[in-house]
Design a protein around this motif. Structure first.
Motif, mmCIF file in Angstrom:
data_model
loop_
_atom_site.group_PDB
_atom_site.id
_atom_site.type_symbol
_atom_site.label_atom_id
_atom_site.label_comp_id
_atom_site.label_asym_id
_atom_site.label_seq_id
_atom_site.Cartn_x
_atom_site.Cartn_y
_atom_site.Cartn_z
ATOM 1 N N ASP A 48 0.849 -1.186 0.000
ATOM 2 C CA ASP A 48 0.000 0.000 0.000
ATOM 3 C C ASP A 48 0.888 1.240 0.000
ATOM 4 O O ASP A 48 1.383 1.689 1.033
ATOM 5 C CB ASP A 48 -0.905 -0.021 1.225
ATOM 6 C CG ASP A 48 -1.961 1.063 1.171
ATOM 7 O OD1 ASP A 48 -2.028 1.780 0.156
ATOM 8 O OD2 ASP A 48 -2.719 1.188 2.152
ATOM 9 N N ILE A 49 1.115 1.811 -1.178
ATOM 10 C CA ILE A 49 2.007 2.954 -1.341
ATOM 11 C C ILE A 49 1.437 4.186 -0.645
ATOM 12 O O ILE A 49 2.179 4.966 -0.039
ATOM 13 C CB ILE A 49 2.256 3.235 -2.838
ATOM 14 C CG1 ILE A 49 2.903 2.029 -3.505
ATOM 15 C CG2 ILE A 49 3.116 4.473 -3.020
ATOM 16 C CD1 ILE A 49 4.269 1.689 -2.972
ATOM 17 N N GLU A 50 0.126 4.380 -0.703
ATOM 18 C CA GLU A 50 -0.486 5.549 -0.058
ATOM 19 C C GLU A 50 -0.270 5.499 1.457
ATOM 20 O O GLU A 50 -0.028 6.516 2.094
ATOM 21 C CB GLU A 50 -1.981 5.614 -0.386
ATOM 22 C CG GLU A 50 -2.274 5.810 -1.848
ATOM 23 C CD GLU A 50 -1.688 7.123 -2.358
ATOM 24 O OE1 GLU A 50 -1.692 8.117 -1.607
ATOM 25 O OE2 GLU A 50 -1.216 7.146 -3.511
ATOM 26 N N SER A 54 1.866 8.174 3.828
ATOM 27 C CA SER A 54 1.221 8.869 4.949
ATOM 28 C C SER A 54 2.016 8.755 6.246
ATOM 29 O O SER A 54 1.778 9.509 7.182
ATOM 30 C CB SER A 54 -0.192 8.329 5.161
ATOM 31 O OG SER A 54 -0.130 6.997 5.665
ATOM 32 N N LEU A 55 2.956 7.838 6.312
ATOM 33 C CA LEU A 55 3.766 7.684 7.521
ATOM 34 C C LEU A 55 4.757 8.824 7.619
ATOM 35 O O LEU A 55 5.321 9.267 6.616
ATOM 36 C CB LEU A 55 4.497 6.340 7.508
ATOM 37 C CG LEU A 55 3.618 5.100 7.569
ATOM 38 C CD1 LEU A 55 4.479 3.855 7.475
ATOM 39 C CD2 LEU A 55 2.815 5.067 8.853
ATOM 40 N N GLU A 60 9.592 13.675 13.403
ATOM 41 C CA GLU A 60 8.655 14.711 12.975
ATOM 42 C C GLU A 60 7.295 14.579 13.644
ATOM 43 O O GLU A 60 6.381 15.313 13.319
ATOM 44 C CB GLU A 60 8.466 14.656 11.460
ATOM 45 C CG GLU A 60 9.675 15.063 10.669
ATOM 46 C CD GLU A 60 9.405 15.035 9.184
ATOM 47 O OE1 GLU A 60 8.256 14.767 8.781
ATOM 48 O OE2 GLU A 60 10.347 15.277 8.421
ATOM 49 N N GLN A 61 7.105 13.667 14.567
ATOM 50 C CA GLN A 61 5.788 13.412 15.135
ATOM 51 C C GLN A 61 5.509 14.222 16.403
ATOM 52 O O GLN A 61 4.574 13.970 17.091
ATOM 53 C CB GLN A 61 5.628 11.927 15.435
ATOM 54 C CG GLN A 61 5.565 11.096 14.173
ATOM 55 C CD GLN A 61 5.263 9.647 14.469
ATOM 56 O OE1 GLN A 61 4.998 9.292 15.600
ATOM 57 N NE2 GLN A 61 5.303 8.817 13.454
#
Length: 62
Positions: A48-50, A54-55, A60-61
């Motif tokens: 699942d490339i999408e 999205s990760l 950066e979180q």
């Protein structure tokens, strides 16, 4: 001198045991059974490339 003798004896005994017991042949089928291989194979190989896009990286979180 006593400590040196005991240490030398210990390492000599360890080396002797390693030469006898450590040189046994390793059987791949004994450690990695077919059941383990079946569990480690993915059921669905689509990626699942999408979802991957999205990760965000951990730094950066915040």
């Amino acid at each position: 001198m006593k400590r040196l003798f005991i240490t030398s004896l210990f390492f000599t005994l360890a080396t002797f045991l390693w030469l006898i017991l450590g040189n046994q042949a390793v059987n791949r089928d004994k450690y990695i059974t077919q059941n383990i291989l079946d569990m480690s194979r993915p059921l669905d190989v689509t990626i699942d490339i999408e979802f991957l896009h999205s990760l965000k990286p951990a730094y950066e979180q915040r």
